[in-house]
Enzyme design. Structure first.
Site, PDB file in Angstrom:
ATOM      1  N   HIS A   3      46.414  12.474  41.001  1.00 52.69           N
ATOM      2  CA  HIS A   3      45.725  12.367  39.715  1.00 52.69           C
ATOM      3  C   HIS A   3      46.395  11.323  38.846  1.00 52.69           C
ATOM      4  O   HIS A   3      47.583  11.039  38.990  1.00 52.69           O
ATOM      5  CB  HIS A   3      45.701  13.717  38.995  1.00 52.69           C
ATOM      6  CG  HIS A   3      47.061  14.309  38.792  1.00 52.69           C
ATOM      7  ND1 HIS A   3      47.734  14.982  39.788  1.00 52.69           N
ATOM      8  CD2 HIS A   3      47.881  14.308  37.723  1.00 52.69           C
ATOM      9  CE1 HIS A   3      48.904  15.376  39.339  1.00 52.69           C
ATOM     10  NE2 HIS A   3      49.026  14.973  38.082  1.00 52.69           N
ATOM     11  N   HIS A  12      46.933  10.465  34.738  1.00 52.75           N
ATOM     12  CA  HIS A  12      46.785  10.899  33.343  1.00 52.75           C
ATOM     13  C   HIS A  12      46.262   9.727  32.519  1.00 52.75           C
ATOM     14  O   HIS A  12      46.751   8.595  32.648  1.00 52.75           O
ATOM     15  CB  HIS A  12      48.142  11.285  32.747  1.00 52.75           C
ATOM     16  CG  HIS A  12      48.769  12.491  33.361  1.00 52.75           C
ATOM     17  ND1 HIS A  12      48.821  13.710  32.726  1.00 52.75           N
ATOM     18  CD2 HIS A  12      49.394  12.667  34.560  1.00 52.75           C
ATOM     19  CE1 HIS A  12      49.453  14.589  33.489  1.00 52.75           C
ATOM     20  NE2 HIS A  12      49.808  13.979  34.617  1.00 52.75           N
TER      21      HIS A  12
HETATM   22  P1  AMP Z   1      51.679  16.126  36.839  1.00 52.24           P
HETATM   23  O1  AMP Z   1      52.841  16.862  36.182  1.00 52.24           O
HETATM   24  O2  AMP Z   1      51.670  14.653  36.601  1.00 52.24           O
HETATM   25  O3  AMP Z   1      51.559  16.514  38.293  1.00 52.24           O
HETATM   26  O4  AMP Z   1      50.385  16.641  36.072  1.00 52.24           O
HETATM   27  C1  AMP Z   1      49.724  17.836  36.351  1.00 52.24           C
HETATM   28  C2  AMP Z   1      48.899  18.151  35.144  1.00 52.24           C
HETATM   29  O5  AMP Z   1      47.877  19.056  35.509  1.00 52.24           O
HETATM   30  C3  AMP Z   1      49.688  18.825  34.003  1.00 52.24           C
HETATM   31  O6  AMP Z   1      49.711  17.959  32.871  1.00 52.24           O
HETATM   32  C4  AMP Z   1      48.916  20.112  33.744  1.00 52.24           C
HETATM   33  O7  AMP Z   1      48.796  20.398  32.367  1.00 52.24           O
HETATM   34  C5  AMP Z   1      47.573  19.828  34.378  1.00 52.24           C
HETATM   35  N1  AMP Z   1      46.850  21.003  34.807  1.00 52.24           N
HETATM   36  C6  AMP Z   1      47.345  22.032  35.546  1.00 52.24           C
HETATM   37  N2  AMP Z   1      46.377  22.947  35.754  1.00 52.24           N
HETATM   38  C7  AMP Z   1      45.257  22.481  35.144  1.00 52.24           C
HETATM   39  C8  AMP Z   1      43.924  22.985  34.992  1.00 52.24           C
HETATM   40  N3  AMP Z   1      43.543  24.157  35.536  1.00 52.24           N
HETATM   41  N4  AMP Z   1      43.039  22.248  34.293  1.00 52.24           N
HETATM   42  C9  AMP Z   1      43.412  21.082  33.748  1.00 52.24           C
HETATM   43  N5  AMP Z   1      44.644  20.547  33.851  1.00 52.24           N
HETATM   44  C10 AMP Z   1      45.559  21.237  34.535  1.00 52.24           C
END
Ligand code: AMP
Ligand code: ZN
Length: 136
Positions: free
Chosen positions: A99, A101
């Site tokens: 993903h 951001h």
């Molecule tokens: P990373 O730390 O770069 O792997 O980012 C993962 C992101 O996914 C975090 O910022 C979380 O807040 C987000 N996240 C986790 N679960 C969900 C969810 N169910 N819906 C939307 N975002 C999520």
């Protein structure tokens, strides 16, 4: 991946505030936002991180990210946009499904820490560039 949070969102098993969806990608709002409008752009197939991303998905996810960045800017009126993308535990990744951001930014919001600046010098730069070219 049965247990992967983002795969479950793709399958519609978990809720998400969706922004965009197409054949290869899905964009939705981060459930924990740095600022309102903090979005995530994911690839639909379960790909753990950038090291496993093929060219088709890489192109598709960046195309969607550019569109979402423009939407975030237009809808929030933010001063700038930062992309953040983490790979593997050491890279700061916490959800192991690729993903990107899309972060709305505001002047002096001091959201992201930055690395200390130092120049390794041309010789070291050229040496590293050669090492990278060799495995590209
Ligand atoms: P990373 O730390 O770069 O792997 O980012 C993962 C992101 O996914 C975090 O910022 C979380 O807040 C987000 N996240 C986790 N679960 C969900 C969810 N169910 N819906 C939307 N975002 C999520
Ligand atoms: Zn997944």
């Amino acid at each position: 991946m049965d247990d992967c949070i983002f795969c479950r969102i793709v399958r519609g098993e978990l809720p998400a505030s969706k922004i965009h969806e197409d054949e290869h990608t899905l964009a939705f709002l981060n459930i924990v936002a740095a600022h309102p409008g903090h979005a995530l752009v994911i690839v639909k197939p379960h790909v753990a991180n950038i090291l496993d991303l093929d060219d088709t998905l890489a192109a598709a996810v960046f195309q969607t990210t550019a569109r979402v960045a423009k939407a975030v800017k237009a809808a929030t009126g933010c001063d700038g946009v930062t992309l953040f993308q983490a790979n593997e535990v050491a890279g700061g990744q916490t959800v192991f499904h690729f993903h990107i951001h899309v972060l709305p930014r505001y002047t002096n919001d001091k959201l992201l820490p930055f690395w200390p600046a130092s120049s390794p010098g041309r010789e070291a730069l050229d040496d590293m560039a050669a090492r990278l070219r060799a495995v590209l």
